[in-house]
Scaffold this motif. Sequence first.
Motif, PDB file in Angstrom:
ATOM      1  N   VAL A   1       0.838  -1.200   0.000  1.00 54.57           N
ATOM      2  CA  VAL A   1       0.000   0.000   0.000  1.00 54.57           C
ATOM      3  C   VAL A   1       0.875   1.253   0.000  1.00 54.57           C
ATOM      4  O   VAL A   1       0.651   2.205  -0.773  1.00 54.57           O
ATOM      5  N   VAL A   2       1.898   1.271   0.876  1.00 54.50           N
ATOM      6  CA  VAL A   2       2.775   2.435   0.961  1.00 54.50           C
ATOM      7  C   VAL A   2       3.524   2.640  -0.346  1.00 54.50           C
ATOM      8  O   VAL A   2       3.674   3.766  -0.841  1.00 54.50           O
ATOM      9  N   ASP A   3       4.014   1.544  -0.942  1.00 47.73           N
ATOM     10  CA  ASP A   3       4.710   1.655  -2.229  1.00 47.73           C
ATOM     11  C   ASP A   3       3.801   2.293  -3.278  1.00 47.73           C
ATOM     12  O   ASP A   3       4.232   3.142  -4.070  1.00 47.73           O
ATOM     13  N   THR A   4       2.534   1.874  -3.322  1.00 51.18           N
ATOM     14  CA  THR A   4       1.589   2.429  -4.300  1.00 51.18           C
ATOM     15  C   THR A   4       1.377   3.916  -4.069  1.00 51.18           C
ATOM     16  O   THR A   4       1.382   4.723  -5.016  1.00 51.18           O
ATOM     17  N   LEU A   5       1.228   4.312  -2.796  1.00 47.71           N
ATOM     18  CA  LEU A   5       1.034   5.722  -2.482  1.00 47.71           C
ATOM     19  C   LEU A   5       2.257   6.552  -2.864  1.00 47.71           C
ATOM     20  O   LEU A   5       2.126   7.668  -3.397  1.00 47.71           O
ATOM     21  N   VAL A   6       3.444   6.003  -2.595  1.00 54.73           N
ATOM     22  CA  VAL A   6       4.668   6.726  -2.950  1.00 54.73           C
ATOM     23  C   VAL A   6       4.756   6.923  -4.456  1.00 54.73           C
ATOM     24  O   VAL A   6       5.118   7.992  -4.952  1.00 54.73           O
ATOM     25  N   ARG A   7       4.408   5.877  -5.210  1.00 57.39           N
ATOM     26  CA  ARG A   7       4.440   5.995  -6.673  1.00 57.39           C
ATOM     27  C   ARG A   7       3.480   7.076  -7.170  1.00 57.39           C
ATOM     28  O   ARG A   7       3.793   7.845  -8.089  1.00 57.39           O
ATOM     29  N   LEU A   8       2.287   7.166  -6.561  1.00 56.13           N
ATOM     30  CA  LEU A   8       1.323   8.194  -6.947  1.00 56.13           C
ATOM     31  C   LEU A   8       1.878   9.588  -6.681  1.00 56.13           C
ATOM     32  O   LEU A   8       1.730  10.509  -7.514  1.00 56.13           O
ATOM     33  N   VAL A   9       2.512   9.761  -5.519  1.00 53.17           N
ATOM     34  CA  VAL A   9       3.081  11.066  -5.186  1.00 53.17           C
ATOM     35  C   VAL A   9       4.210  11.413  -6.150  1.00 53.17           C
ATOM     36  O   VAL A   9       4.348  12.563  -6.599  1.00 53.17           O
ATOM     37  N   LEU A  10       5.042  10.422  -6.472  1.00 55.10           N
ATOM     38  CA  LEU A  10       6.123  10.671  -7.428  1.00 55.10           C
ATOM     39  C   LEU A  10       5.575  11.051  -8.803  1.00 55.10           C
ATOM     40  O   LEU A  10       6.153  11.895  -9.512  1.00 55.10           O
ATOM     41  N   GLN A  11       4.454  10.453  -9.196  1.00 55.71           N
ATOM     42  CA  GLN A  11       3.832  10.806 -10.468  1.00 55.71           C
ATOM     43  C   GLN A  11       3.339  12.258 -10.437  1.00 55.71           C
ATOM     44  O   GLN A  11       3.469  12.994 -11.425  1.00 55.71           O
ATOM     45  N   GLN A  12       2.782  12.665  -9.280  1.00 59.07           N
ATOM     46  CA  GLN A  12       2.341  14.047  -9.143  1.00 59.07           C
ATOM     47  C   GLN A  12       3.529  15.001  -9.236  1.00 59.07           C
ATOM     48  O   GLN A  12       3.448  16.067  -9.867  1.00 59.07           O
ATOM     49  N   ARG A  13       4.629  14.637  -8.635  1.00 62.03           N
ATOM     50  CA  ARG A  13       5.831  15.476  -8.696  1.00 62.03           C
ATOM     51  C   ARG A  13       6.343  15.565 -10.127  1.00 62.03           C
ATOM     52  O   ARG A  13       6.742  16.644 -10.604  1.00 62.03           O
ATOM     53  N   GLU A  14       6.343  14.415 -10.839  1.00 62.84           N
ATOM     54  CA  GLU A  14       6.830  14.413 -12.212  1.00 62.84           C
ATOM     55  C   GLU A  14       5.933  15.283 -13.107  1.00 62.84           C
ATOM     56  O   GLU A  14       6.419  16.001 -13.992  1.00 62.84           O
ATOM     57  N   ALA A  15       4.622  15.233 -12.860  1.00 60.19           N
ATOM     58  CA  ALA A  15       3.702  16.072 -13.629  1.00 60.19           C
ATOM     59  C   ALA A  15       3.991  17.546 -13.371  1.00 60.19           C
ATOM     60  O   ALA A  15       3.943  18.378 -14.304  1.00 60.19           O
ATOM     61  N   ALA A  16       4.306  17.891 -12.118  1.00 59.91           N
ATOM     62  CA  ALA A  16       4.637  19.286 -11.793  1.00 59.91           C
ATOM     63  C   ALA A  16       5.923  19.704 -12.503  1.00 59.91           C
ATOM     64  O   ALA A  16       6.035  20.839 -12.992  1.00 59.91           O
ATOM     65  N   ARG A  17       6.888  18.817 -12.565  1.00 57.19           N
ATOM     66  CA  ARG A  17       8.146  19.128 -13.256  1.00 57.19           C
ATOM     67  C   ARG A  17       7.913  19.343 -14.749  1.00 57.19           C
ATOM     68  O   ARG A  17       8.509  20.229 -15.371  1.00 57.19           O
TER      69      ARG A  17
END
Length: 482
Positions: A413-429
């Motif tokens: 579950v934590v891995d999935t949440l981290v991946r989602l946050v990283l995707q949000q960061r990549e979209a911001a970049r």
Amino acid sequence: MTIRLYDTSARQIRDFTPLTPGRVSIYLCGATVQAAPHIGHIRSGLNFDIMRRWFAYRGYDVTFVRNVTDIDDKIIAKGKDQNRPWWSIGYDNERAFNAGYEALGCLPPTYEPRATGHVPEMIEMMRGLIERGHAYEADGSVYFDVRSFPGYLELSNQDLDDLRQPDEGVSGKRDPRDFAMWKATKPGEPDWETPWGRGRPGWHLECSAMAHKYLGSAFDIHGGGLDLIFPHHENEIAQAKAFGDEFAHYWVHNAWVTMSGEKMSKSLGNSVLVSEMVKNWRPIVLRYYLGTPHYRSMIEYSEESLREAEAAFGRIEGFVQRATEKAGRTVPPAAEVPPAFAEAMDDDLGVPHALAIIHTTVRQGNSALGADDKDEAIARLAEVRAMLGVLGLDPLDPQWADESGGGEELHGVVDTLVRLVLQQREAARERKDWGTADAIRDQLTQSGLAIEDSPDGPRGTPATLYTAPTTCPRAPRAAHFT
């Protein structure tokens, strides 16, 4: 190739020459099981586990004996206080010690004898010492006459005239400096039959008798913590040599784990139980923390130093994982460790210097990954795995495969949440919203996840994840603490 060890009895580093070529015999004073282990207790077992692994790497056939002292004054007293049989106190804590050793990756000993299982051997040794004039019976107890043994106190370098033996709660000594080998029975206490009446073993006699039984009249290395030099090891030597044994040829002692400058101790109320530590810290990180300082150096415990160890191991583990991904397969350890690593380990188990070689090799491997040099990265990975394997720290070794314990679902579950946050960061970049991207990165860093921007996209360094008490436990599934 010559392994060199600091010999406490010689007060210098000596070349190691085994009694039997190709074989090494080691006796380590193990647990006195009146309480569950703290990390100071487990450090000794871990330090000698590394010694054992290095001897095995160098081609020696190792016999490793680690005893269990399952009868003493404190065990009996705790049984009375808790209205429980004394042996149940010892058994529960013995299981806790074994769980602690297992959790931190210590190999099981060749033999693990309990003191209460070796009373006949103790009686035989006492009989021989009485016949030789080195021991005497008084009021049902048996004492060792320290003045009868000229070499007494050579290990601890003390003067007999200034000696005070610890209070043993016994009477009948001819000289207050004599020590009890056997204690006469008392009402309500466990006892065994002997030619001198019923009673129970003294602490020092147990190890002399068990070392003789499992390793013979002479063996290579006797180990233990610095606190055991006197009276325990000094009295072991007196008993064994007066009995006629050569006993240990090398004496190796590990330093303590301290808190606020004091030895970690149950009596001081400053201990950190292994069973609690593995709930909040990955066991492989604890092994790195306790096993990588030199065994003769004190470790001053603090959360800050543990986090530093966690971050340092995370850099090693991160390279191992990235290089394995690059290789597309599991790369086996190299057949041999680098010569500089071997030289450091041969020199009195110089783990800090050996660790520096590991970190240098990791940096070389990371440079190879950055240059997209797959062959070089794989070569460095094989070397790193070989070196980590000697220290019991290879994250790809099967012994660490179940580190997540019962937290596998939460881990996912934590891995999935981290991946989602990283995707949000990549979209911001991608939309050049650097403020949002940096804020996300900083929040993840504060949560214990280091972010690395690689050519293949952002990744989180897993070694720094799951360390806070609010996240999933890290105890191996096989370890059961009571």
